[in-house]
Design an enzyme around this catalytic site. Structure first.
Site, PDB file in Angstrom:
ATOM      1  N   CYS A  80       0.834  -1.205   0.000  1.00 34.68           N
ATOM      2  CA  CYS A  80       0.000   0.000   0.000  1.00 34.68           C
ATOM      3  C   CYS A  80       0.875   1.265   0.000  1.00 34.68           C
ATOM      4  O   CYS A  80       1.509   1.556  -1.005  1.00 34.68           O
ATOM      5  CB  CYS A  80      -0.988  -0.055   1.152  1.00 34.68           C
ATOM      6  SG  CYS A  80      -2.424   0.962   0.850  1.00 34.68           S
ATOM      7  N   HIS A 173      -3.328  -5.083   1.702  1.00 32.33           N
ATOM      8  CA  HIS A 173      -2.660  -5.320   2.997  1.00 32.33           C
ATOM      9  C   HIS A 173      -2.605  -6.812   3.325  1.00 32.33           C
ATOM     10  O   HIS A 173      -3.428  -7.292   4.122  1.00 32.33           O
ATOM     11  CB  HIS A 173      -3.424  -4.590   4.102  1.00 32.33           C
ATOM     12  CG  HIS A 173      -3.222  -3.113   4.111  1.00 32.33           C
ATOM     13  ND1 HIS A 173      -2.337  -2.483   4.952  1.00 32.33           N
ATOM     14  CD2 HIS A 173      -3.777  -2.151   3.359  1.00 32.33           C
ATOM     15  CE1 HIS A 173      -2.365  -1.181   4.722  1.00 32.33           C
ATOM     16  NE2 HIS A 173      -3.233  -0.953   3.763  1.00 32.33           N
ATOM     17  N   GLU A 175      -0.803  -8.295   5.298  1.00 28.33           N
ATOM     18  CA  GLU A 175      -0.476  -8.515   6.720  1.00 28.33           C
ATOM     19  C   GLU A 175      -1.728  -8.501   7.596  1.00 28.33           C
ATOM     20  O   GLU A 175      -1.663  -8.835   8.774  1.00 28.33           O
ATOM     21  CB  GLU A 175       0.546  -7.462   7.192  1.00 28.33           C
ATOM     22  CG  GLU A 175       0.011  -6.072   7.495  1.00 28.33           C
ATOM     23  CD  GLU A 175      -0.295  -5.241   6.253  1.00 28.33           C
ATOM     24  OE1 GLU A 175      -0.255  -5.764   5.129  1.00 28.33           O
ATOM     25  OE2 GLU A 175      -0.602  -4.034   6.438  1.00 28.33           O
TER      26      GLU A 175
HETATM   27  N1  GLN Z   1      -3.406   6.441   0.753  1.00 28.58           N
HETATM   28  C1  GLN Z   1      -2.241   6.162   1.510  1.00 28.58           C
HETATM   29  C2  GLN Z   1      -1.029   6.917   0.996  1.00 28.58           C
HETATM   30  O1  GLN Z   1      -1.118   7.708   0.143  1.00 28.58           O
HETATM   31  C3  GLN Z   1      -1.930   4.681   1.506  1.00 28.58           C
HETATM   32  C4  GLN Z   1      -2.981   3.928   2.283  1.00 28.58           C
HETATM   33  C5  GLN Z   1      -2.485   2.710   2.980  1.00 28.58           C
HETATM   34  O2  GLN Z   1      -1.281   2.450   3.076  1.00 28.58           O
HETATM   35  N2  GLN Z   1      -3.396   1.965   3.525  1.00 28.58           N
HETATM   36  O3  GLN Z   1       0.035   6.722   1.481  1.00 28.58           O
END
Ligand code: GLN
Length: 193
Positions: A80, A173, A175
């Site tokens: 992410c 995610h 994890e």
């Molecule tokens: N939107 C977040 C960002 O720009 C990422 C979201 C996340 O890691 N769950 O970093």
């Protein structure tokens, strides 16, 4: 040979990654400084907020230290916000946000829109029999992939898990699900280098 996997612990969901890695019998350490980084053979960059992480990476001096290790081929897994940090180009980022450009993809932050900015779905993983339950939280969307990048999973048309050499990224995610198969894939990369 036993390997130590660092988890970037400046901000975000780093402890959940450590739990999965420990369940796999892997030694992990939290990485906050360049000295911590020297202890590890590989690094996980967690979800969180990429703009904040980018800022803390710079102020801690870790950005350049990690960049140097990545150039030497240290395996890395970004989930992410971690995927955003590893991308070549970040769309809709903050103007001062930096990324490592370790994998030849472009990503668009928060691309899934407000109504569905968090959702869960089952995705098929390349080479694995059962689907993986994937949790997406304000996830980035891959808007371009280079020809050297291997796609490992898609959600509809979108690339959500990919790999280039020893760099692996997920827009969701892994994890947060009780399923260590994707982390096992990453640990498998360590055996290759
Ligand atoms: N939107 C977040 C960002 O720009 C990422 C979201 C996340 O890691 N769950 O970093």
């Amino acid at each position: 040979m036993s390997r130590v996997v660092g988890v970037l612990a400046l901000q975000g969901a780093f402890e959940a990654h450590q739990h999965v890695l420990r369940d796999l019998g892997v030694e992990t350490v939290q990485v906050r400084t360049s000295a911590d980084l020297e202890l590890v053979d590989a690094l996980v960059m967690p979800g969180g907020e990429s703009t904040t992480m980018s800022h803390l990476l710079q102020t801690s001096g870790l950005f350049d230290a990690i960049d140097a290790r990545l150039k030497q081929g240290m395996p890395v897994f970004g989930t992410c916000a971690g995927m955003i940090l590893l991308a070549k180009v970040v769309l809709d980022g903050r103007s001062d946000q930096r990324s490592f450009g370790a994998i030849d993809i472009d990503v668009k932050r928060n691309a899934y829109g407000r109504q569905i900015d968090s959702f869960e779905t089952d995705i098929a993983l390349d080479g694995l029999v059962d689907d993986f339950h994937a949790v997406f939280i304000r996830a980035p969307q891959v808007s371009r992939i280079g020809e050297d990048v291997t796609v490992l999973a898609r959600h509809k048309e979108d690339v959500v898990l990919a790999r280039q050499g020893s760099v692996m990224v997920a827009s969701f995610h892994p994890e947060l699900t009780n399923d260590a198969r994707i982390h096992s894939m990453f640990i498998g990369l360590l055996q290759e280098v």
